[in-house]
Design a protein around this motif. Structure first.
Motif: not given
Length: 379
Positions: A196-200
């Motif tokens: 759930r990182r912002w990259s994901d």
């Protein structure tokens, strides 16, 4: 042609934020690591790093497999792993400070799918080059477990990645997006194990390869024992050397101005008092390195951090002045105003409560979704 589908920026062995195996290293063990790909293809190759090793690193063998899914899957894989080779050989020795790209293996993978990389380390590795904050589980077990499918032999876990710095897939894509930053980019505050990182979130939103080049605690202008090499030095290695990147988003500098406001950090003290002209000069150096490489570079404003341990009168002033430079200078090819996107509508120096992980510094899962939405508009 290959495109990088996943990456983790290497760090020197350290105690780190949570218990890890970097300082003790490995011996007569197998290491299993799970990574989520942001692009698909029918062939896969891995990149390994011994950047901070002081002696050669022997890889006795390596395999690749699709990760098992479902509750309790742990270290299990979905089918018999594919054996990996390096220059046609099953084993390889990576010199101290060196790195290697493995041979391509036939394995069809899809964007958003997780793969499992297993390394057999039969000789003493010494302290291990690693990435401290994976927010994903890695596994270790005694002996040669390269062919293990059920995962029962892997009886130790950690939340760091070791030696593995990138996974490339056979895809003629040149629209990759690299995110360059600190713990906010690394994903601190997101749900561990849930990607759930912002990259994901950005990869899911745009359908483009998105590469996370964040390091928790990283600084733009100074090196640190725990927090990696300074941003102006690591950009080439951690972003520009990857395959298929055409856009770079820079979100870096908050630790440079904030560390001097809080209590003594055990690995970074005394922290220099960085002024806005120094921070701007560092960002100009990043822009200079990117120019001529065919990569578009987007500058992000620093997030609100009022009430955090980085907050103080001087840090607030420098942050405001820096954000105004990002917004108005025209030096970046594009600008994303993450400060305005996540600010409390009543108290703009603070993160909006629904986006706050709880330390007034890092977003939560919802906050990271908002960041991805803001950047996605520019892509």
């Amino acid at each position: 042609m290959f495109t990088t589908a996943w990456t983790a920026s290497p760090q020197s062995p350290s105690t780190g934020f949570t218990p890890n195996w970097s300082q003790e290293g490995f011996w007569r063990q197998s290491l299993r690591q799970v990574v989520r790909l942001s692009a698909g293809g029918d062939r896969v190759r891995i990149r390994l790093s011994n950047a901070y090793g002081t002696s050669p690193l022997r890889i006795a063998g390596a395999t690749l497999a699709r990760t098992a899914t479902g509750a309790g899957a742990g270290a299990a894989v979905r089918a018999e792993p594919v054996r990996l080779t390096f220059g046609g050989a099953a084993s390889v020795e990576i010199p101290a400070r060196g790195k290697i790209i493995g041979d391509a293996a036939g394995l069809a993978v899809a964007a958003g799918e997780s793969v499992t990389v297993t390394l057999h380390l039969d000789a003493v590795t010494g302290p291990a080059t690693f990435h401290a904050q994976a927010f994903a589980t890695s596994y270790r077990g005694a002996g040669d477990l390269l062919a293990d499918t059920g995962g029962a032999g892997f009886d130790e876990t950690t939340e760091s990645w070791y030696f593995l710095t990138a996974v490339d897939v056979s895809a003629a894509r040149t629209d990759g997006v690299a995110l360059f930053g600190d713990s906010i980019t690394d994903g601190f505050g997101s749900t561990p194990g849930a990607n759930r990182r912002w990259s994901d979130a950005l990869a899911a939103r745009t359908g483009r390869p998105v590469l996370n080049a964040g390091i928790g605690g990283n600084l733009l202008l100074n090196d640190s024992a725990w927090y990696g090499e300074k941003g102006v030095h690591r950009l080439e290695r951690d972003v520009l050397s990857l395959a298929g990147v055409d856009t770079l988003v820079v979100l870096l500098g908050l630790n440079d101005i904030g560390f001097s406001e809080g209590a003594a950090e055990p690995t970074y003290w005394p922290a220099p008092r960085v002024e806005v002209d120094e921070l701007i000069a560092g960002h100009r150096e990043l822009i200079r390195q990117v120019r001529g490489r065919g990569v578009r570079v987007v500058g992000a404003t620093l997030l609100p951090f009022g009430g955090s341990d980085h907050w103080g009168e001087r840090a607030a002033k420098v942050s405001h002045e820096f954000n105004e430079w990002v917004r108005c200078s025209g030096e970046y090819d594009g600008v994303v105003d993450l400060h305005r996107a996540l600010a409390d509508p009543v108290a703009s120096e603070r993160l909006r409560g629904v986006y706050d992980f709880g330390d007034h510094l890092h977003p939560n899962d919802l906050g990271y979704e908002v960041m991805a939405e803001a950047v996605g508009v520019l892509l």
